[in-house]
Design an enzyme around this catalytic site. Structure first.
Site, PDB file in Angstrom:
ATOM      1  N   CYS A 115      16.771 -45.599  36.906  1.00 34.34           N
ATOM      2  CA  CYS A 115      15.699 -44.859  37.578  1.00 34.34           C
ATOM      3  C   CYS A 115      16.314 -43.629  38.239  1.00 34.34           C
ATOM      4  CB  CYS A 115      15.043 -45.766  38.613  1.00 34.34           C
ATOM      5  SG  CYS A 115      13.841 -44.888  39.632  1.00 34.34           S
ATOM      6  N   PRO A 146      43.919 -32.076  17.962  1.00 35.12           N
ATOM      7  CA  PRO A 146      44.240 -31.004  17.005  1.00 35.12           C
ATOM      8  C   PRO A 146      44.459 -29.657  17.698  1.00 35.12           C
ATOM      9  CG  PRO A 146      42.108 -32.042  16.473  1.00 35.12           C
ATOM     10  CD  PRO A 146      42.558 -32.621  17.770  1.00 35.12           C
ATOM     11  N   GLN A 165      35.893 -41.258  28.761  1.00 36.29           N
ATOM     12  CA  GLN A 165      34.841 -40.371  29.259  1.00 36.29           C
ATOM     13  C   GLN A 165      33.612 -40.479  28.364  1.00 36.29           C
ATOM     14  OE1 GLN A 165      36.681 -36.287  30.364  1.00 36.29           O
ATOM     15  NE2 GLN A 165      38.149 -37.245  28.990  1.00 36.29           N
ATOM     16  N   ASN A 166      33.772 -41.203  27.242  1.00 37.74           N
ATOM     17  CA  ASN A 166      32.685 -41.240  26.267  1.00 37.74           C
ATOM     18  C   ASN A 166      31.580 -42.189  26.700  1.00 37.74           C
ATOM     19  OD1 ASN A 166      34.324 -39.555  24.907  1.00 37.74           O
ATOM     20  ND2 ASN A 166      34.981 -41.022  23.356  1.00 37.74           N
ATOM     21  N   VAL A 167      30.379 -41.842  26.287  1.00 41.24           N
ATOM     22  CA  VAL A 167      29.214 -42.650  26.655  1.00 41.24           C
ATOM     23  C   VAL A 167      28.675 -43.391  25.423  1.00 41.24           C
ATOM     24  CG1 VAL A 167      28.596 -41.085  28.555  1.00 41.24           C
ATOM     25  CG2 VAL A 167      27.594 -40.695  26.284  1.00 41.24           C
ATOM     26  N   GLY A 198      41.928 -36.835  22.450  1.00 42.11           N
ATOM     27  CA  GLY A 198      40.632 -36.259  22.062  1.00 42.11           C
ATOM     28  C   GLY A 198      39.803 -35.749  23.217  1.00 42.11           C
ATOM     29  N   THR A 199      40.470 -35.204  24.227  1.00 45.34           N
ATOM     30  CA  THR A 199      39.700 -34.602  25.327  1.00 45.34           C
ATOM     31  C   THR A 199      40.177 -33.178  25.574  1.00 45.34           C
ATOM     32  OG1 THR A 199      39.139 -34.721  27.684  1.00 45.34           O
ATOM     33  CG2 THR A 199      41.208 -35.794  27.029  1.00 45.34           C
ATOM     34  N   HIS A 238      32.004 -41.997  32.642  1.00 48.79           N
ATOM     35  CA  HIS A 238      30.782 -41.177  32.620  1.00 48.79           C
ATOM     36  C   HIS A 238      29.551 -41.971  32.191  1.00 48.79           C
ATOM     37  CE1 HIS A 238      33.500 -37.346  32.196  1.00 48.79           C
ATOM     38  NE2 HIS A 238      33.476 -37.839  33.421  1.00 48.79           N
TER      39      HIS A 238
HETATM   40  C1  BJW Z   1      39.779 -34.179  18.578  1.00 48.06           C
HETATM   41  C2  BJW Z   1      39.316 -34.423  17.283  1.00 48.06           C
HETATM   42  C3  BJW Z   1      39.913 -35.491  16.565  1.00 48.06           C
HETATM   43  C4  BJW Z   1      38.204 -32.768  18.112  1.00 48.06           C
HETATM   44  N1  BJW Z   1      40.885 -36.195  17.143  1.00 48.06           N
HETATM   45  N2  BJW Z   1      40.735 -34.891  19.113  1.00 48.06           N
HETATM   46  C5  BJW Z   1      37.592 -29.179  40.051  1.00 48.06           C
HETATM   47  C6  BJW Z   1      37.904 -30.425  40.539  1.00 48.06           C
HETATM   48  C7  BJW Z   1      36.959 -31.444  40.540  1.00 48.06           C
HETATM   49  C8  BJW Z   1      35.673 -31.232  40.049  1.00 48.06           C
HETATM   50  C9  BJW Z   1      35.364 -29.982  39.582  1.00 48.06           C
HETATM   51  C10 BJW Z   1      36.295 -28.984  39.591  1.00 48.06           C
HETATM   52  N3  BJW Z   1      35.710 -27.893  39.106  1.00 48.06           N
HETATM   53  C11 BJW Z   1      34.437 -28.201  38.779  1.00 48.06           C
HETATM   54  C12 BJW Z   1      34.192 -29.477  39.058  1.00 48.06           C
HETATM   55  C13 BJW Z   1      32.909 -30.170  38.815  1.00 48.06           C
HETATM   56  C14 BJW Z   1      32.695 -30.723  37.436  1.00 48.06           C
HETATM   57  C15 BJW Z   1      33.675 -30.168  36.420  1.00 48.06           C
HETATM   58  O1  BJW Z   1      34.696 -30.739  36.127  1.00 48.06           O
HETATM   59  N4  BJW Z   1      33.314 -29.053  35.799  1.00 48.06           N
HETATM   60  C16 BJW Z   1      34.186 -28.432  34.790  1.00 48.06           C
HETATM   61  C17 BJW Z   1      33.336 -27.912  33.650  1.00 48.06           C
HETATM   62  C18 BJW Z   1      35.015 -27.368  35.443  1.00 48.06           C
HETATM   63  N5  BJW Z   1      32.807 -32.163  37.504  1.00 48.06           N
HETATM   64  C19 BJW Z   1      31.778 -32.896  37.892  1.00 48.06           C
HETATM   65  O2  BJW Z   1      30.698 -32.412  38.210  1.00 48.06           O
HETATM   66  C20 BJW Z   1      31.967 -34.399  37.959  1.00 48.06           C
HETATM   67  N6  BJW Z   1      31.549 -34.889  39.206  1.00 48.06           N
HETATM   68  C21 BJW Z   1      32.134 -34.530  40.350  1.00 48.06           C
HETATM   69  O3  BJW Z   1      33.100 -33.801  40.400  1.00 48.06           O
HETATM   70  O4  BJW Z   1      31.522 -35.096  41.421  1.00 48.06           O
HETATM   71  C22 BJW Z   1      31.926 -34.706  42.736  1.00 48.06           C
HETATM   72  C23 BJW Z   1      31.018 -35.477  43.663  1.00 48.06           C
HETATM   73  C24 BJW Z   1      31.573 -36.344  44.580  1.00 48.06           C
HETATM   74  C25 BJW Z   1      30.736 -37.041  45.458  1.00 48.06           C
HETATM   75  C26 BJW Z   1      29.359 -36.870  45.393  1.00 48.06           C
HETATM   76  C27 BJW Z   1      28.797 -36.022  44.453  1.00 48.06           C
HETATM   77  C28 BJW Z   1      29.636 -35.307  43.573  1.00 48.06           C
HETATM   78  C29 BJW Z   1      31.100 -35.102  36.924  1.00 48.06           C
HETATM   79  C30 BJW Z   1      31.495 -34.806  35.529  1.00 48.06           C
HETATM   80  C31 BJW Z   1      30.529 -35.502  34.565  1.00 48.06           C
HETATM   81  C32 BJW Z   1      30.756 -35.077  33.143  1.00 48.06           C
HETATM   82  N7  BJW Z   1      29.682 -35.545  32.340  1.00 48.06           N
HETATM   83  C33 BJW Z   1      29.669 -35.242  30.927  1.00 48.06           C
HETATM   84  C34 BJW Z   1      28.274 -35.607  30.336  1.00 48.06           C
HETATM   85  C35 BJW Z   1      28.145 -37.123  30.160  1.00 48.06           C
HETATM   86  C36 BJW Z   1      26.860 -37.491  29.510  1.00 48.06           C
HETATM   87  C37 BJW Z   1      26.697 -36.893  28.131  1.00 48.06           C
HETATM   88  O5  BJW Z   1      27.518 -37.138  27.213  1.00 48.06           O
HETATM   89  O6  BJW Z   1      25.720 -36.178  27.934  1.00 48.06           O
HETATM   90  O7  BJW Z   1      30.703 -35.967  30.270  1.00 48.06           O
HETATM   91  S1  BJW Z   1      30.060 -33.533  30.556  1.00 48.06           S
HETATM   92  C38 BJW Z   1      31.027 -33.857  29.121  1.00 48.06           C
HETATM   93  O8  BJW Z   1      32.386 -33.490  29.359  1.00 48.06           O
HETATM   94  C39 BJW Z   1      30.992 -35.385  28.949  1.00 48.06           C
HETATM   95  C40 BJW Z   1      32.404 -35.654  28.531  1.00 48.06           C
HETATM   96  O9  BJW Z   1      32.735 -37.011  28.815  1.00 48.06           O
HETATM   97  C41 BJW Z   1      33.196 -34.677  29.346  1.00 48.06           C
HETATM   98  C42 BJW Z   1      34.556 -34.356  28.786  1.00 48.06           C
HETATM   99  O10 BJW Z   1      34.435 -33.778  27.539  1.00 48.06           O
HETATM  100  P1  BJW Z   1      35.471 -34.182  26.388  1.00 48.06           P
HETATM  101  O11 BJW Z   1      35.332 -35.634  26.124  1.00 48.06           O
HETATM  102  O12 BJW Z   1      36.797 -33.697  26.747  1.00 48.06           O
HETATM  103  O13 BJW Z   1      34.839 -33.444  25.118  1.00 48.06           O
HETATM  104  P2  BJW Z   1      35.030 -31.925  24.616  1.00 48.06           P
HETATM  105  O14 BJW Z   1      33.940 -31.685  23.639  1.00 48.06           O
HETATM  106  O15 BJW Z   1      35.167 -31.004  25.739  1.00 48.06           O
HETATM  107  O16 BJW Z   1      36.454 -31.935  23.881  1.00 48.06           O
HETATM  108  C43 BJW Z   1      36.670 -32.655  22.690  1.00 48.06           C
HETATM  109  C44 BJW Z   1      38.135 -32.534  22.341  1.00 48.06           C
HETATM  110  O17 BJW Z   1      38.379 -33.318  21.182  1.00 48.06           O
HETATM  111  C45 BJW Z   1      38.598 -31.106  22.018  1.00 48.06           C
HETATM  112  O18 BJW Z   1      39.774 -30.825  22.767  1.00 48.06           O
HETATM  113  C46 BJW Z   1      38.906 -31.165  20.533  1.00 48.06           C
HETATM  114  O19 BJW Z   1      40.012 -30.323  20.172  1.00 48.06           O
HETATM  115  C47 BJW Z   1      39.263 -32.603  20.348  1.00 48.06           C
HETATM  116  N8  BJW Z   1      39.081 -33.157  18.976  1.00 48.06           N
HETATM  117  N9  BJW Z   1      38.357 -33.545  16.920  1.00 48.06           N
HETATM  118  C48 BJW Z   1      41.290 -35.905  18.342  1.00 48.06           C
HETATM  119  N10 BJW Z   1      39.537 -35.806  15.248  1.00 48.06           N
END
Ligand code: BJW
Length: 254
Positions: free
Chosen positions: A132, A219, A106-108, A192-193, A124
Site C-alpha cells: 500500500c 563488460p 539490487q535486482n527486483v 553486472g552493476t 531494492h
Molecule cells: C552486464 C551484462 C552482462 C550489461 N553481464 N554485466 C550519494 C550517496 C547516497 C545516496 C545518493 C547519493 N547521490 C544520490 C543519492 C540518492 C540515490 C542515488 O544513488 N542516485 C544516483 C542515481 C546518484 N539513491 C537513492 O535514492 C536510494 N535511497 C536513498 O539513498 O535513501 C536515503 C534515505 C534515507 C532515509 C530516508 C529516506 C531516504 C534508493 C535507490 C533505489 C534504487 N532503485 C532502483 C529501482 C528499483 C525498482 C525498479 O527496478 O524499477 O533500483 S533504480 C535502479 O538502479 C534499480 C537498480 O537496482 C539500481 C542499480 O542499477 P544496476 O543494477 O546497476 O543496473 P544498470 O542498468 O545501471 O547497470 C547494468 C550494468 O550491467 C551495466 O554496468 C552493464 O555494463 C552491465 N551488464 N550486460 C554482466 N551480460
C-alpha cells in the site's frame, strides 16, 4: 569461451577456494543474458519515450499512478517468460560450496531465488510483491475492480510494487546484513552493476576498506573499476561458470 581466456590469477582462485566469507553484489547485468533489459538500457515499444529514472520515484507515482503501475505490470509480464541464466546458476552453486556466502542483489526480478539461491538479501525489494502506498504494508490480494492501480483492501489507498524508488530508504534489515557481510568478507564480487546507485554502490568500498579482494565482472568499466583488485570484462553468464570451473576443476559436479 574457454575459461583460460579470462586468465584468473592464482591468488584469486586461492581466495575463492579458501575464504571463510564471500560476499556478492549483483545488479541488472546478471539478468541481461536471461533477456531482462538492464535498468539503464533504452526502453522499447510503448515505453521507449520514458526514462526509467523518471518512473522509479514516489513523485512519478503520485503524479501518474496509472502510468507507473502499468510500467511495472509490463515488466512483470516480461519476467514471466524468462529463466535464470548460467551466471545465476553459478552463484547458486557458489552458495552450496561456500558456507560463508552472502548474496546481495539490487535486482527486483527474483531470478536468483529461481536459480536456487536460498538466502538472497534484496536491497531494492521485489517486483512480484505489492504494498500500500499510504500504509506501506504488504498486500497479498485485492479486489479487481478494473481501476488502475488497484486499491488497498484495508485503507483504500493506491497499491504499488514493493520496490525501492529513488529517494526512499532501503529495507533497514537488508541493508544492515549487506553492510556487515561487505565489511566481514575476504572476497567481494561486484557483478553486472553500473555502481552508480547508492547506498548499494558503497558496499564494495566498504569491503576494500576492510582489506577484501574486490572483483568486478562487467563488460563495461564503472566508477568501481579503478579501485577493484581485479576486473573481468565480459558477460557474467560466461565469466562466472568459468571462474567456478577453474576454482573447483577437480569437482565431479562441474
Ligand atoms: C552486464 C551484462 C552482462 C550489461 N553481464 N554485466 C550519494 C550517496 C547516497 C545516496 C545518493 C547519493 N547521490 C544520490 C543519492 C540518492 C540515490 C542515488 O544513488 N542516485 C544516483 C542515481 C546518484 N539513491 C537513492 O535514492 C536510494 N535511497 C536513498 O539513498 O535513501 C536515503 C534515505 C534515507 C532515509 C530516508 C529516506 C531516504 C534508493 C535507490 C533505489 C534504487 N532503485 C532502483 C529501482 C528499483 C525498482 C525498479 O527496478 O524499477 O533500483 S533504480 C535502479 O538502479 C534499480 C537498480 O537496482 C539500481 C542499480 O542499477 P544496476 O543494477 O546497476 O543496473 P544498470 O542498468 O545501471 O547497470 C547494468 C550494468 O550491467 C551495466 O554496468 C552493464 O555494463 C552491465 N551488464 N550486460 C554482466 N551480460
Amino acid at each position: 569461451m574457454g575459461s583460460d581466456v579470462f586468465n584468473f590469477p592464482a591468488q584469486l582462485l586461492n581466495v575463492l577456494r579458501s575464504a571463510s566469507r564471500v560476499t556478492v553484489l549483483t545488479g541488472a547485468g546478471i539478468s541481461a543474458e536471461s533477456g531482462v533489459p538492464t535498468f539503464r538500457d533504452a526502453q522499447t515499444g510503448l515505453w521507449a519515450k520514458y526514462k526509467p529514472e523518471d518512473l522509479a520515484t514516489p513523485e512519478a507515482f503520485q503524479r501518474n499512478p496509472r502510468l507507473v503501475w502499468d510500467w511495472y505490470a509490463w515488466r512483470r509480464e516480461q519476467l514471466g517468460g524468462v529463466a535464470p541464466n548460467a551466471g545465476h546458476l553459478a552463484l547458486a552453486e557458489m552458495e552450496q560450496r561456500l558456507p560463508g556466502f552472502t548474496l546481495v542483489t539490487q535486482n527486483v526480478d527474483g531470478l536468483h531465488q529461481r536459480a536456487g539461491n536460498r538466502r538472497v538479501v534484496e536491497l531494492h525489494g521485489n517486483i512480484t510483491r505489492t504494498k500500500c502506498f499510504d500504509e506501506r504494508c504488504l498486500v497479498e490480494s485485492w479486489e479487481e475492480t478494473g481501476e488502475v492501480p488497484p486499491h488497498c483492501p484495508s485503507c483504500g489507498g493506491n497499491l504499488r510494487p514493493d520496490v525501492v524508488w529513488f529517494g526512499e530508504a532501503l529495507p533497514p534489515e537488508a541493508f544492515a546484513q549487506a553492510l556487515s557481510a561487505s565489511r566481514a568478507c575476504e572476497l567481494f564480487l561486484s557483478i553486472g552493476t553500473s555502481s552508480l546507485v547508492y547506498p548499494a554502490a558503497a558496499l564494495p568500498h566498504e569491503a576494500l576498506e576492510h582489506r577484501a579482494v574486490v572483483v568486478e565482472i562487467n563488460p563495461n568499466t564503472t566508477p568501481l573499476s579503478l579501485q577493484a583488485s581485479y576486473c573481468f570484462r565480459g558477460p557474467s553468464g560466461q565469466i562466472l561458470p568459468a571462474l567456478l570451473k577453474e576454482a573447483w576443476s577437480d569437482s565431479p559436479s562441474l
